[in-house]
Design a protein around this motif. Structure first.
Motif, PDB file in Angstrom:
ATOM      1  N   MET A 275       0.824  -1.207   0.000  1.00 13.46           N
ATOM      2  CA  MET A 275       0.000   0.000   0.000  1.00 13.46           C
ATOM      3  C   MET A 275       0.860   1.259   0.000  1.00 13.46           C
ATOM      4  SD  MET A 275      -3.426  -0.924   1.907  1.00 13.46           S
ATOM      5  CE  MET A 275      -3.981  -2.544   2.258  1.00 13.46           C
ATOM      6  N   ILE A 278       2.285   1.944  -3.383  1.00  6.88           N
ATOM      7  CA  ILE A 278       1.345   2.462  -4.367  1.00  6.88           C
ATOM      8  C   ILE A 278       1.097   3.927  -4.111  1.00  6.88           C
ATOM      9  CG2 ILE A 278      -1.083   2.393  -4.988  1.00  6.88           C
ATOM     10  CD1 ILE A 278      -0.709  -0.609  -5.206  1.00  6.88           C
ATOM     11  N   ILE A 279       1.025   4.308  -2.851  1.00  7.68           N
ATOM     12  CA  ILE A 279       0.855   5.736  -2.571  1.00  7.68           C
ATOM     13  C   ILE A 279       2.003   6.514  -3.181  1.00  7.68           C
ATOM     14  CG2 ILE A 279       0.816   7.495  -0.766  1.00  7.68           C
ATOM     15  CD1 ILE A 279      -0.725   5.610   0.962  1.00  7.68           C
ATOM     16  N   GLY A 282       2.390   5.848  -7.121  1.00  8.90           N
ATOM     17  CA  GLY A 282       1.238   6.396  -7.832  1.00  8.90           C
ATOM     18  C   GLY A 282       1.283   7.905  -7.893  1.00  8.90           C
ATOM     19  N   MET A 283       1.650   8.513  -6.781  1.00  4.88           N
ATOM     20  CA  MET A 283       1.696   9.970  -6.727  1.00  4.88           C
ATOM     21  C   MET A 283       2.693  10.523  -7.730  1.00  4.88           C
ATOM     22  SD  MET A 283       0.110  11.279  -3.970  1.00  4.88           S
ATOM     23  CE  MET A 283      -1.198  10.317  -3.279  1.00  4.88           C
TER      24      MET A 283
ATOM     25  N   VAL C 171      -6.251   3.296  -2.161  1.00  2.68           N
ATOM     26  CA  VAL C 171      -4.954   3.583  -1.552  1.00  2.68           C
ATOM     27  C   VAL C 171      -4.431   4.947  -1.999  1.00  2.68           C
ATOM     28  CG1 VAL C 171      -2.553   2.852  -1.499  1.00  2.68           C
ATOM     29  CG2 VAL C 171      -4.365   1.188  -1.160  1.00  2.68           C
ATOM     30  N   ILE C 172      -4.667   5.291  -3.269  1.00  5.35           N
ATOM     31  CA  ILE C 172      -4.212   6.608  -3.724  1.00  5.35           C
ATOM     32  C   ILE C 172      -5.006   7.710  -3.027  1.00  5.35           C
ATOM     33  CG2 ILE C 172      -4.038   8.136  -5.728  1.00  5.35           C
ATOM     34  CD1 ILE C 172      -3.240   5.839  -7.361  1.00  5.35           C
ATOM     35  N   LEU C 174      -6.337   7.452  -0.140  1.00  7.16           N
ATOM     36  CA  LEU C 174      -5.862   7.475   1.248  1.00  7.16           C
ATOM     37  C   LEU C 174      -4.620   8.347   1.378  1.00  7.16           C
ATOM     38  CD1 LEU C 174      -6.040   3.902   2.798  1.00  7.16           C
ATOM     39  CD2 LEU C 174      -7.011   6.011   3.687  1.00  7.16           C
ATOM     40  N   GLY C 175      -3.711   8.193   0.422  1.00  4.65           N
ATOM     41  CA  GLY C 175      -2.515   9.034   0.418  1.00  4.65           C
ATOM     42  C   GLY C 175      -2.898  10.498   0.380  1.00  4.65           C
TER      43      GLY C 175
END
Lengths: 285, 366, 290
Positions: A275, A278-279, A282-283, C171-172, C174-175
């Motif tokens: 997780m 991915i944060i 992905g960002m 999840v994105i 959540l970030g």
């Protein structure tokens, strides 16, 4: 207003959120639970309405039939491809990422621009030419035909570069003054500090390579290279003739379970990494 | 030629010229502090000496060798970074011995040199620890230790004390001076803190906007600053500057908004020679004096000046005044004696022997 | 004079070789092939100019594949977006129940397409599938042939994809949520906003950059949809789920019209390029939360 009534109001609202959320969670997991249970039922109990939730007796007959296929060979292929790809992705990606982050060389900016631009090239565009190239190279029907294109992706280079840029430059300067050359700086100072980045890239690369479908499908000319996702595709019932369909639902469920269980176990062990990565990826990606 | 010599060094980053042209020679064994405000090019200069930045033109010589295009490792230097740059994955001993291991020094010798350096810095009991388990001051020592172990020809320090708290900084200054005496090596030390420069340096190099403003011993730069910048930068609290005119009265006098000081003969002669009429007067805060209970300036050599006091801060030995001369804000530090008046607006004295004059156009000292 | 490090090349060359041979070269070769009538086999095919591209425009099958893909995107993107967002908001608390939910929501994402296909094939089975069984228990129509209705197939595939990948969007999000300073939410509450208002007036606008990210990523993924289609529907019923990539696959590896398949691939690349550029330009405007 009565303070107690607002307090109960709060509990009520919390309940109104948690109860539907809980039901939703159960429903979300139900398909996986159902397929696992299905795989353990004798054929006769699979097709019933209303459904029979628990098997009267656990039966492994579907597993037996799944294992008549060369599942062992497929597993070896999948692991071999995923592991070699991951190692190569890590080694090539980290080295190139470091050069793009820290070293000065002719053509650096244009090359990095090209790496970034390749994010826009969907793999699907390359299916036809790659297929023709693999033919020319005589690689069709080998595991390398699946490994090499996935190592060529820009993702790891990009992630590693971002990570290396975040390492304090002073450390490398200090090492340079201490007498370390570029490779010594990279291997002795930078890499030991890059364990998080390596885990991130490693996990993502492994998952991606293990799970990929379309390219191995095209390259799978025989069981000698077939991967689990492609091989198990044969157990998808809708693709079978209508004869003896019951048996195929059972086999499909057994095959699915064989992959679901290890996938979920690995996921539970590594969930933090999954997780978090991915944060971050992905960002930025 | 020994020591360190920079000849016509120029540094550009893209189109921006950070250091227009800089020449400097440092004698062997000297402790030189390069000081200046942030962005003045002092760190860039140090990094060029270290070989971490390339020069755009010019040359650098260390111990008589032209090292301009040599890698850092070939220059026989050691460096302490502001962030300490300790390798987080190595323990203290490994950090200190990294360079020796890279150069394949025999194991026994490495052990001996690490032991000695650790002893000198009182780090012996921490050798097995990782940097993250050390306090700021200890990390600082390890960074020093890493340099000492090298036994390099020259030590470079890039603001090594600025991450420490005030108390620790003061004691580390003393230790560094002692270390310099013990090691007897050339040291170049970069800082923005003029107190560090004043306390440790054999010679101070003051830089601004990529240029050297003055080079001299701490005494020289304090007592005879070359220009307004140096005068304002060295000394704490910093010098007050007031616009004034030179007027011929019974003595040559500087007169401005709210003040008039007769010039001491020597200064008057120089002022006459300079032929400027508009000048900037520099008054160090510590050269103000309080009036006594008798209402007169305590010392007859003091010229009287009226201060409009806004705030007085008592710090024991003396008192800081935020005050005004005319309409101009100034700072003064006045010694407090038993018979001094409460610090209020009124008559104060200024020692005219300690007055500075600068050309108001060029900023050069008169 | 700048010192260039000669060792730098030892770092990049291994990657660059693989990158050039297996990424850049095939990409260029793909563009080249799209101007030929290449079929399978070593023969490169004859140059036929823009004929394939004219075909792309005129050929109703290709047009259909693009329309199907766009329709599918229009369903799957909002579905993943809002479900992912709802999941993130629900899960963004440190209670154990929410931690379990987070794991459950994300878990399908780690599964390979084949498993997802097998699972939902069984779930959507007409007579005994759990979906129809559940509808029956609620007294709703329970004999729906989910995978055989032309009008239902795209929503069904979109739904399966959402189950598979909404955890990723979650999840994105959540970030993004964790990047919003808690003081802002508290300030809004002190200003008198109720939770509903706080979410839509404060939280949601601050999630804008993350939202663009989720939308463009899911959109690009939607344009490339293949595996579920290949395993579950094989493009059917008739051609109602024949998406662009499935068409490329059929044309290139079943009918062996590789020149034509390459041309469709290039068009897909152009679409994805526009989306990617859009994503980066949209994001560049507001990066303050990254």
């Amino acid at each position: 207003m009565n303070p107690n009534s607002t307090r109960y109001g709060r509990y009520l609202i919390r309940l109104l959120i948690i109860v539907p959320g809980f039901i939703f969670t159960v429903l979300w997991f139900l398909p996986l639970l159902w397929i696992i249970l299905t795989s353990l039922k004798p054929t006769a109990e699979i097709l019933t309405n209303p459904p029979q939730w628990l098997p009267s007796a656990f039966s492994l007959e579907h597993y037996g039939r799944v294992l008549e296929k060369p599942v062992g060979q497929w597993t070896i292929n999948s692991l071999y491809i995923a592991i070699i790809s991951t190692i190569l992705t890590l080694v090539l990606g980290a080295a190139a990422g470091y050069a793009f982050a820290r070293l000065r060389f002719f053509g650096r900016d244009i090359l990095f621009w090209l790496v970034l631009a390749s994010f826009m090239m969907p793999f699907e565009v390359m299916l036809i030419p790659l297929y023709r190239m693999m033919g020319d190279f005589g690689l069709v029907g080998t595991r390398w035909s699946i490994i090499l294109p996935s190592v060529a992706g820009p993702f790891s280079v990009y992630l590693f570069r971002q990570f290396f840029l975040s390492i304090p430059r002073d450390l490398e300067d200090a090492a340079a003054i201490d007498g370390a050359g570029v490779w010594a700086r990279f291997v002795l100072v930078v890499l030991p500090l890059s364990v998080p980045a390596c885990t991130a890239v490693g996990i993502l690369a492994f998952a991606e390579n293990f799970n990929q479908y379309i390219w191995p499908l095209i390259m799978s000319t025989s069981d000698a290279v077939m991967t689990l996702p492609v091989g198990f595709g044969q157990f998808a019932p809708s693709l079978q003739g209508s004869t003896n369909i019951t048996q195929y639902y059972g086999m499909g469920a057994a095959a699915a379970t064989l992959l679901i269980i290890p996938s979920l176990i690995v996921f539970l062990i590594l969930q933090r990494f999954f997780m978090d990565n991915i944060i971050t990826s992905g960002m930025k990606g | 030629m020994s020591g360190i010599v920079l000849k016509n060094v120029v540094k550009r980053f893209g189109d921006e010229t950070v250091i227009p042209e800089l020449s400097l020679s440092i004698a062997e064994g000297e402790f030189v502090v390069i000081v200046g405000p942030s962005g003045c090019g002092k760190s860039t200069t140090l990094r060029m000496i270290a070989g971490l930045e390339d020069v755009s033109s010019g040359s650098i010589h260390i111990a008589g060798r032209d090292v301009t295009w040599l890698q850092p490792k070939a220059r026989d230097i050691a460096m302490v970074f502001q962030s300490y740059a300790l390798y987080p994955h190595m323990n203290v001993a490994a950090n200190m011995s990294f360079s020796l291991r890279l150069s394949r020094t025999p194991k026994a010798e490495i052990r001996e040199r690490v032991r000695k350096a650790a002893e000198m810095l009182e780090l012996t009991e921490f050798l097995e620890r990782k940097p993250r388990d050390l306090s700021g001051g200890q990390r600082q020592r390890v960074a020093m230790g890493r340099s000492i172990v090298r036994d390099a020809y020259c030590f470079l320090f890039d603001e090594p004390l600025s991450n420490l708290d005030a108390k620790l900084r003061a004691s580390m200054r003393t230790e560094l001076s002692i270390l310099h005496k013990k090691l007897d090596r050339t040291m170049i030390y970069v800082t923005h803190d003029q107190i560090e420069a004043m306390t440790m340096a054999d010679r101070i190099v003051i830089m601004e906007k990529g240029r050297i403003q003055q080079i001299g011993t701490p005494r020289e730069v304090y007592n005879t600053p070359d220009n307004v910048f140096v005068a304002g930068f060295i000394g704490s609290p910093s010098m007050n500057f007031l616009d004034a005119e030179l007027v011929e009265e019974e003595m040559l006098t500087v007169r401005g908004d709210g003040f008039a000081f007769p010039l001491a003969p020597e200064l008057a002669a120089r002022a006459k020679a300079s032929r400027s009429s508009r000048v900037v007067v520099g008054l160090r805060p510590e050269h103000f004096a309080a009036t006594t209970t008798t209402g007169r300036a305590a010392d007859s050599t003091l010229a009287p000046v009226h201060l409009e006091v806004d705030v007085a801060e008592y710090i024991g030995s003396s008192q800081f005044l935020a005050a005004r001369i005319g309409s101009k804000q100034i700072a003064a530090a006045v010694e407090v004696g038993p018979d001094t008046l409460p610090m209020t607006s009124g008559e104060y004295g200024f020692d005219t022997n300690r007055l500075y004059l600068f050309d108001s156009d060029t900023g050069e000292s008169i | 004079m700048r010192r260039v490090n000669p060792f730098a090349y030892t770092f990049v060359i291994p990657f660059l070789i693989v990158f050039a041979i297996f990424r850049i070269y095939p990409f260029l070769l793909g563009i080249l092939t799209s101007f030929t009538d290449a079929r399978v086999g070593p023969r490169p095919g004859n140059f036929i100019g823009l004929e394939n591209y004219i075909d792309v425009i005129n050929n109703s099958e290709v047009r259909r594949a693009f329309i199907v893909t766009f329709q599918y995107s229009l369903i799957v993107v909002p579905m993943s977006f809002f479900i992912g967002l709802a999941m993130a908001v629900y899960v963004d608390r440190k209670l154990p129940t929410h931690t379990i939910s987070r794991l459950v929501f994300f878990a399908p994402f780690v599964l390979t397409a084949t498993i997802v296909a097998i699972v939902w094939n069984w779930m959507f089975q007409t007579q005994f599938g759990l979906v129809n069984v559940g509808l029956g228990m609620l007294g709703l129509p329970d004999r729906i042939a989910w995978l055989k209705e032309p009008d239902l197939i795209l929503p069904v595939i979109a739904f399966i994809t959402t189950w598979w990948q909404a955890g990723f969007a979650m999840v994105i999000f959540l970030g993004g949520l964790q990047n919003i300073p808690g003081e802002l939410i508290e300030a809004a509450r002190i200003d008198g906003a109720n939770p509903w208002q706080t979410f839509w007036r404060v939280t949601f606008p601050l999630l804008l950059p993350v939202s663009t990210l989720v939308i463009t990523i899911t959109l690009i993924e939607a344009m490339r949809v293949f595996s579920l289609i290949h395993i579950i529907t094989r493009g059917g019923p008739s051609d109602h789920s024949t998406t662009v990539v499935f068409y490329v696959f059929q044309e290139g590896f079943v009918r062996f019209e590789q020149g034509m398949a390459a041309a469709v691939g290039v068009v897909l690349f152009l679409v994805i390029m526009v989306l990617t550029v859009l994503r980066f330009t949209l994001l560049r405007g507001d990066q303050s939360y990254f």
